[in-house]
Design a protein around this motif. Structure first.
Motif, PDB file in Angstrom:
ATOM      1  N   GLN A  10       0.706  -1.445   0.115  1.00 46.74           N
ATOM      2  CA  GLN A  10       0.068  -0.006  -0.166  1.00 46.74           C
ATOM      3  C   GLN A  10       1.015   1.078   0.073  1.00 46.74           C
ATOM      4  O   GLN A  10       0.567   2.003  -1.189  1.00 46.74           O
ATOM      5  CB  GLN A  10      -0.373  -0.013   1.338  1.00 46.74           C
ATOM      6  CG  GLN A  10      -1.819  -0.889   1.323  1.00 46.74           C
ATOM      7  CD  GLN A  10      -2.642  -1.073   2.088  1.00 46.74           C
ATOM      8  OE1 GLN A  10      -3.698   0.369   2.870  1.00 46.74           O
ATOM      9  NE2 GLN A  10      -2.838  -1.969   3.002  1.00 46.74           N
ATOM     10  N   TRP A  11       2.352   1.663   0.833  1.00 48.39           N
ATOM     11  CA  TRP A  11       2.637   2.258   0.872  1.00 48.39           C
ATOM     12  C   TRP A  11       3.604   3.106  -0.891  1.00 48.39           C
ATOM     13  O   TRP A  11       3.384   3.848  -1.232  1.00 48.39           O
ATOM     14  CB  TRP A  11       4.359   2.003   1.870  1.00 48.39           C
ATOM     15  CG  TRP A  11       4.532   3.099   3.322  1.00 48.39           C
ATOM     16  CD1 TRP A  11       6.038   3.629   2.010  1.00 48.39           C
ATOM     17  CD2 TRP A  11       4.265   4.412   3.593  1.00 48.39           C
ATOM     18  NE1 TRP A  11       6.467   4.738   2.771  1.00 48.39           N
ATOM     19  CE2 TRP A  11       5.664   5.103   3.067  1.00 48.39           C
ATOM     20  CE3 TRP A  11       3.009   4.416   3.850  1.00 48.39           C
ATOM     21  CZ2 TRP A  11       4.786   6.606   4.227  1.00 48.39           C
ATOM     22  CZ3 TRP A  11       2.914   5.777   4.748  1.00 48.39           C
ATOM     23  CH2 TRP A  11       3.968   6.446   4.913  1.00 48.39           C
ATOM     24  N   THR A  41      -4.255   1.289  -1.489  1.00 47.58           N
ATOM     25  CA  THR A  41      -3.680   1.978  -1.196  1.00 47.58           C
ATOM     26  C   THR A  41      -4.757   2.680  -0.052  1.00 47.58           C
ATOM     27  O   THR A  41      -5.658   2.393  -0.196  1.00 47.58           O
ATOM     28  CB  THR A  41      -2.779   3.239  -1.432  1.00 47.58           C
ATOM     29  OG1 THR A  41      -1.667   3.603  -1.335  1.00 47.58           O
ATOM     30  CG2 THR A  41      -3.830   4.091  -2.334  1.00 47.58           C
ATOM     31  N   SER A  42      -4.126   2.434   0.952  1.00 49.18           N
ATOM     32  CA  SER A  42      -4.587   3.733   2.306  1.00 49.18           C
ATOM     33  C   SER A  42      -3.560   4.071   3.009  1.00 49.18           C
ATOM     34  O   SER A  42      -2.813   4.522   2.676  1.00 49.18           O
ATOM     35  CB  SER A  42      -5.552   2.857   3.032  1.00 49.18           C
ATOM     36  OG  SER A  42      -4.471   2.033   4.216  1.00 49.18           O
ATOM     37  N   LEU A  43      -4.305   5.008   3.455  1.00 48.50           N
ATOM     38  CA  LEU A  43      -3.257   6.142   4.700  1.00 48.50           C
ATOM     39  C   LEU A  43      -4.676   6.497   5.563  1.00 48.50           C
ATOM     40  O   LEU A  43      -4.894   7.414   5.766  1.00 48.50           O
ATOM     41  CB  LEU A  43      -2.686   7.051   3.464  1.00 48.50           C
ATOM     42  CG  LEU A  43      -2.437   8.232   4.016  1.00 48.50           C
ATOM     43  CD1 LEU A  43      -0.752   7.892   4.896  1.00 48.50           C
ATOM     44  CD2 LEU A  43      -2.144  10.093   3.950  1.00 48.50           C
ATOM     45  N   THR A  83      -0.803   3.167   7.491  1.00 48.29           N
ATOM     46  CA  THR A  83      -2.071   1.302   6.295  1.00 48.29           C
ATOM     47  C   THR A  83      -3.032   0.818   6.787  1.00 48.29           C
ATOM     48  O   THR A  83      -2.500   0.524   8.205  1.00 48.29           O
ATOM     49  CB  THR A  83      -0.841   1.332   4.785  1.00 48.29           C
ATOM     50  OG1 THR A  83       0.014   0.297   5.642  1.00 48.29           O
ATOM     51  CG2 THR A  83       0.044   2.291   4.446  1.00 48.29           C
TER      52      THR A  83
END
Length: 160
Positions: free
Chosen positions: A24-25, A66-68, A83
């Motif tokens: 994801q990063w 992806t996430s943040l 994440t």
């Protein structure tokens, strides 16, 4: 992801990264250009309430691409980046349902969540390139490619 994304968001070297999923990063690094990193940093300072977190999820065919998660301290300064855990990402599913579950997960692991922005990849790519971010958000929403919840009052006003 290179440290430039983290550097754009982290104003203090003491700010940490927690639970970073490397895939994801890396996807986040692909999405965020230099200008988009700066825009994200401004959005965090503007729309994330002190003592809370914001979560962003980008979906590609109902898969969390992806996430943040950005947590800010009581002064509104970013204090951690994260994440979603791989298990959360793999269980994501349909964006609307996954958004609600993601916010619950953030609240359970990071405390209050004042902003949740979930968008499909196509609209996320358009959003990061757009000069008029509010128009891009409205377009994504009208196309069914956006879930915005919770929405802080300042963002609701900016989008009105």
């Amino acid at each position: 992801m290179s440290d430039t994304t983290a550097d754009a968001l982290l104003l203090d070297l003491c700010v940490g990264r927690r639970n970073i999923d490397q895939t994801q990063w890396a996807n986040l690094a692909l999405l965020l250009t230099d200008a988009a990193r700066d825009d994200l940093a401004v959005a965090v300072r503007t729309f994330v309430s002190a003592g809370s977190s914001a979560v962003i999820g980008v979906f590609d065919d109902n898969f969390l691409w992806t996430s943040l998660i950005v947590s800010v301290d009581q002064a509104g300064t970013p204090e951690s980046l994260a994440t979603f855990d791989r298990s959360v990402a793999e269980a994501a599913g349909e964006m609307t349902k996954a958004a609600g579950e993601a916010v619950k997960w953030v609240q359970a692991h990071y405390g209050p969540c004042s902003l949740g922005l979930f968008v499909d990849k196509k609209h996320a790519e358009t959003l990061v390139r757009a000069s008029d971010k509010a128009a891009a958000v409205r377009t994504a929403s009208a196309a069914g490619g956006l879930v915005l919840s919770p929405v802080p009052p300042s963002l609701a006003i900016a989008l009105a």
